[in-house]
Enzyme design. Structure first.
Site, short mmCIF file in Angstrom:
data_model
loop_
_atom_site.label_atom_id
_atom_site.label_comp_id
_atom_site.label_asym_id
_atom_site.label_seq_id
_atom_site.Cartn_x
_atom_site.Cartn_y
_atom_site.Cartn_z
N TYR A 151 4.42 -2.12 -6.18
CA TYR A 151 4.92 -2.18 -4.80
C TYR A 151 3.95 -2.96 -3.92
CZ TYR A 151 5.58 -0.74 0.05
OH TYR A 151 5.72 -0.75 1.42
N PHE B 263 0.72 1.04 9.17
CA PHE B 263 -0.06 2.14 8.60
C PHE B 263 0.93 3.24 8.21
CE2 PHE B 263 -4.48 0.88 8.30
CZ PHE B 263 -4.32 -0.43 8.71
N ASN B 264 0.85 4.45 8.70
CA ASN B 264 1.76 5.50 8.19
C ASN B 264 2.79 5.91 9.23
OD1 ASN B 264 -0.64 5.53 6.38
ND2 ASN B 264 0.50 7.19 5.41
N ASN C 295 22.34 -3.55 2.16
CA ASN C 295 23.22 -3.18 1.02
C ASN C 295 23.33 -1.66 0.88
OD1 ASN C 295 20.78 -2.42 -0.07
ND2 ASN C 295 20.92 -3.68 -1.91
N LYS D 74 4.19 -6.80 -1.81
CA LYS D 74 3.86 -7.09 -0.40
C LYS D 74 2.83 -8.23 -0.33
CE LYS D 74 6.54 -4.10 1.56
NZ LYS D 74 7.75 -4.59 2.24
N SER E 129 2.39 -3.89 4.69
CA SER E 129 1.90 -2.52 4.64
C SER E 129 0.38 -2.52 4.57
CB SER E 129 2.46 -1.85 3.38
OG SER E 129 1.77 -0.66 3.09
N LEU F 202 4.20 12.34 2.93
CA LEU F 202 3.75 13.61 3.47
C LEU F 202 4.70 14.21 4.51
CD1 LEU F 202 1.49 15.73 3.64
CD2 LEU F 202 0.37 14.27 5.34
P1 NAD Z 1 14.09 2.19 4.05
O1 NAD Z 1 14.30 2.33 2.59
O2 NAD Z 1 14.50 3.32 4.93
O3 NAD Z 1 14.78 0.86 4.60
C1 NAD Z 1 14.92 -0.30 3.80
C2 NAD Z 1 16.35 -0.80 3.98
O4 NAD Z 1 16.53 -1.97 3.19
C3 NAD Z 1 17.39 0.22 3.50
O5 NAD Z 1 18.40 0.34 4.49
C4 NAD Z 1 17.95 -0.41 2.21
O6 NAD Z 1 19.29 -0.04 1.99
C5 NAD Z 1 17.76 -1.88 2.51
N1 NAD Z 1 17.64 -2.73 1.31
C6 NAD Z 1 16.81 -2.57 0.25
N2 NAD Z 1 16.98 -3.55 -0.64
C7 NAD Z 1 17.93 -4.37 -0.14
C8 NAD Z 1 18.55 -5.56 -0.60
N3 NAD Z 1 18.24 -6.10 -1.78
N4 NAD Z 1 19.49 -6.15 0.18
C9 NAD Z 1 19.83 -5.61 1.39
N5 NAD Z 1 19.29 -4.48 1.86
C10 NAD Z 1 18.36 -3.86 1.11
O7 NAD Z 1 12.54 1.87 4.28
P2 NAD Z 1 11.67 1.83 5.62
O8 NAD Z 1 10.73 2.97 5.59
O9 NAD Z 1 12.55 1.65 6.79
O10 NAD Z 1 10.83 0.52 5.34
C11 NAD Z 1 11.24 -0.76 5.80
C12 NAD Z 1 10.27 -1.81 5.30
O11 NAD Z 1 8.95 -1.48 5.75
C13 NAD Z 1 10.19 -1.92 3.77
O12 NAD Z 1 10.04 -3.27 3.44
C14 NAD Z 1 8.93 -1.14 3.43
O13 NAD Z 1 8.34 -1.60 2.26
C15 NAD Z 1 8.06 -1.44 4.64
N6 NAD Z 1 7.05 -0.40 4.88
C16 NAD Z 1 7.42 0.89 5.06
C17 NAD Z 1 6.45 1.88 5.25
C18 NAD Z 1 6.84 3.32 5.44
O14 NAD Z 1 5.96 4.19 5.42
N7 NAD Z 1 8.09 3.67 5.65
C19 NAD Z 1 5.10 1.53 5.28
C20 NAD Z 1 4.75 0.19 5.09
C21 NAD Z 1 5.73 -0.78 4.91
C1 UD1 Z 2 2.05 5.77 0.68
C2 UD1 Z 2 1.88 4.66 -0.31
C3 UD1 Z 2 1.74 3.35 0.43
C4 UD1 Z 2 2.92 3.13 1.34
C5 UD1 Z 2 3.04 4.33 2.28
C6 UD1 Z 2 4.24 4.25 3.14
C7 UD1 Z 2 0.86 5.67 -2.29
C8 UD1 Z 2 -0.35 5.72 -3.15
N1 UD1 Z 2 0.75 4.92 -1.17
O1 UD1 Z 2 0.91 5.80 1.51
O2 UD1 Z 2 1.65 2.28 -0.47
O3 UD1 Z 2 2.77 1.95 2.09
O4 UD1 Z 2 3.15 5.53 1.50
O5 UD1 Z 2 5.42 4.37 2.39
O6 UD1 Z 2 1.89 6.25 -2.59
N2 UD1 Z 2 0.13 14.01 0.45
C9 UD1 Z 2 0.00 15.30 0.00
N3 UD1 Z 2 1.12 15.94 -0.45
C10 UD1 Z 2 2.36 15.35 -0.47
C11 UD1 Z 2 2.47 14.02 0.00
C12 UD1 Z 2 1.32 13.36 0.45
O7 UD1 Z 2 -1.08 15.87 0.01
O8 UD1 Z 2 3.33 15.98 -0.89
C13 UD1 Z 2 -1.08 13.33 0.98
C14 UD1 Z 2 -1.48 12.10 0.17
O9 UD1 Z 2 -2.30 12.46 -0.89
C15 UD1 Z 2 -2.20 11.27 1.25
C16 UD1 Z 2 -1.45 11.64 2.56
O10 UD1 Z 2 -0.80 12.88 2.28
O11 UD1 Z 2 -3.53 11.67 1.38
C17 UD1 Z 2 -0.42 10.61 2.97
O12 UD1 Z 2 0.46 10.36 1.87
P1 UD1 Z 2 1.79 9.48 2.01
O13 UD1 Z 2 2.62 9.97 3.15
O14 UD1 Z 2 2.42 9.39 0.66
O15 UD1 Z 2 1.25 8.06 2.47
P2 UD1 Z 2 0.13 7.11 1.78
O16 UD1 Z 2 -0.35 7.65 0.50
O17 UD1 Z 2 -0.86 6.81 2.84
#
Ligand code: NAD
Ligand code: UD1
Length: 339
Positions: free
Chosen positions: A147, A176-177, A31, A151, A123, A198
């Site tokens: 959030y 993970f990240n 969307n 999950k 996640s 970050l």
């Molecule tokens: P993102 O926001 O870039 O991608 C999510 C996509 O889903 C977007 O294109 C958004 O437009 C679409 N979307 C959201 N709600 C929708 C809906 N109701 N209907 C249709 N489309 C919808 O995020 P991402 O970083 O690519 O993450 C993808 C998935 O992985 C998410 O479920 C997120 O929670 C999970 N995840 C991400 C991270 C991360 O660090 N990026 C870490 C752990 C888990």
């Molecule tokens: C965060 C989310 C987690 C999610 C993941 C991916 C929180 C508490 N957790 O993880 O649920 O799955 O993102 O989307 O938000 N940091 C700084 N300065 C900044 C940004 C981050 O010091 O401006 C530090 C944070 O304190 C942390 C590390 O960088 O120690 C990583 O942070 P971030 O990238 O936000 O990831 P997570 O916290 O691991």
């Protein structure tokens, strides 16, 4: 044909590239609430292959079911969801609605279309504050914010679904990240507004778009006092999805799998690696810990290695170099430059 919800987003777009390059056809259902169709045009440029696109919301059951049926897909990868922790605390109902109800709607649509292979984006947040490191998939699950609870709830729904009907093939991937970008520099992470995470923040500081990084916490029980995370290159993560699909072909089941490298790096180590990769200085100062943050998190990737034959190929330097290439080539993300 693989049906990819949220395929225009950060991880989805990289996964579409790897799916197409592995010979799959792809229908994206998105969307665009947090993305732009431009990412998919770039996916087509990288691969030289077409992406089928249906603009729609996963919470619209009829549109979703029609799109899934028309796609003729044999499997679904489900990325669509909202992902900002702070926002989820402020707007919990929006998160439960989008993530949990959206997934229920998808599962109903899959049932109606007789599609029973699903890869779900979970996640490492479902491990809460880890009791042991590295984190294995049997670590107890908990959540500390809405959030994370979405999950966890979705994971529970998937496990219940499989118990009720063991014909399902479900892979729950616990990321993970994820950081980095496609080495072409054409697709990458495009955060709206001030980045929460970050890596995008560090890139914007290096590019001069933001003045300095605030490092949240320097008194964690880690070697340098800053938080430690398992950063994983988004292309490796994407390849993990292709491998998971192949694994699901072999047997029914509902299996959680960590996607991480097994190696933790601190915030300061990431900043230094980024400075080296970019040749830029990243000014930073220390600030108080961010509420809800944990000291350290890194995966045991053993299950992914055993079950999927998957191993991450990119180290921290490549993650930083690729994030920087994307940042430099696309200072406004997918938005066109003014004038
Ligand atoms: P993102 O926001 O870039 O991608 C999510 C996509 O889903 C977007 O294109 C958004 O437009 C679409 N979307 C959201 N709600 C929708 C809906 N109701 N209907 C249709 N489309 C919808 O995020 P991402 O970083 O690519 O993450 C993808 C998935 O992985 C998410 O479920 C997120 O929670 C999970 N995840 C991400 C991270 C991360 O660090 N990026 C870490 C752990 C888990
Ligand atoms: C965060 C989310 C987690 C999610 C993941 C991916 C929180 C508490 N957790 O993880 O649920 O799955 O993102 O989307 O938000 N940091 C700084 N300065 C900044 C940004 C981050 O010091 O401006 C530090 C944070 O304190 C942390 C590390 O960088 O120690 C990583 O942070 P971030 O990238 O936000 O990831 P997570 O916290 O691991």
């Amino acid at each position: 044909m693989i049906f990819v919800t949220g395929g225009a987003g950060y991880i989805g777009s990289h996964t579409c590239v790897e799916l197409l390059q592995a010979g799959h056809e792809v229908t994206v259902y998105d969307n665009f609430s947090n993305s732009s169709p431009e990412s998919l045009r770039r996916v087509e440029r990288i691969t030289g292959r077409a992406v089928r696109l249906v603009e729609g919301d996963i919470r619209h059951p009829q549109a979703l079911t029609d799109a899934l049926r028309q796609s003729g897909a044999s499997a679904v990868i489900h990325f669509a969801g909202l992902k900002a922790v702070g926002e989820s605390v402020e707007q919990p109902l929006r998160y439960y609605d989008n993530n949990v109800l959206g997934t229920l709607s998808l599962l109903h649509a899959m049932g109606a279309c007789h599609v029973n292979k699903l890869v779900f984006s979970s996640s490492a947040t479902v491990y809460g504050d880890p009791l042991h490191l590295p984190i294995t998939e049997d670590h107890p699950l908990s959540a500390t914010n809405p959030y994370g609870r979405t999950k966890l709830m979705i994971e529970d729904i998937l496990r219940d679904l499989y118990r009720s009907d063991p014909a399902w093939h479900i892979g729950i991937l616990r990321y993970f990240n994820p950081i980095g970008a496609h080495p072409s520099g054409l697709i990458g992470e495009d955060p709206q507004g001030i980045p929460n995470n970050l890596m995008p923040y560090v890139s914007q500081v290096a590019a001069g778009q933001r003045e300095r990084l605030q490092i949240w916490g320097q008194d964690y029980p880690t070697p340098d006092g800053t938080g430690v995370r398992d950063f994983i290159h988004v292309v490796d993560l994407a390849l993990g999805h292709v491998r998971t699909l192949a694994h699901l072909e072999k047997a029914a089941g509902c299996t959680a799998i960590n996607l991480g490298t097994g190696q933790g790096y601190s915030v300061l180590e990431l900043v230094r690696a980024f400075e080296k990769a970019s040749g830029q200085t990243v000014p930073y100062s220390f600030a108080a810990r961010r509420a809800g943050d944990i000291a350290a998190s890194y995966a045991s990737p053993e299950r992914a290695i055993q079950l999927l034959g998957w191993r991450p190929q990119h180290g921290l330097d490549a993650m930083c170099a690729d994030s920087w290439r994307w940042q430099q080539g696309n200072p406004l993300g997918y938005r066109p430059a003014q004038g």
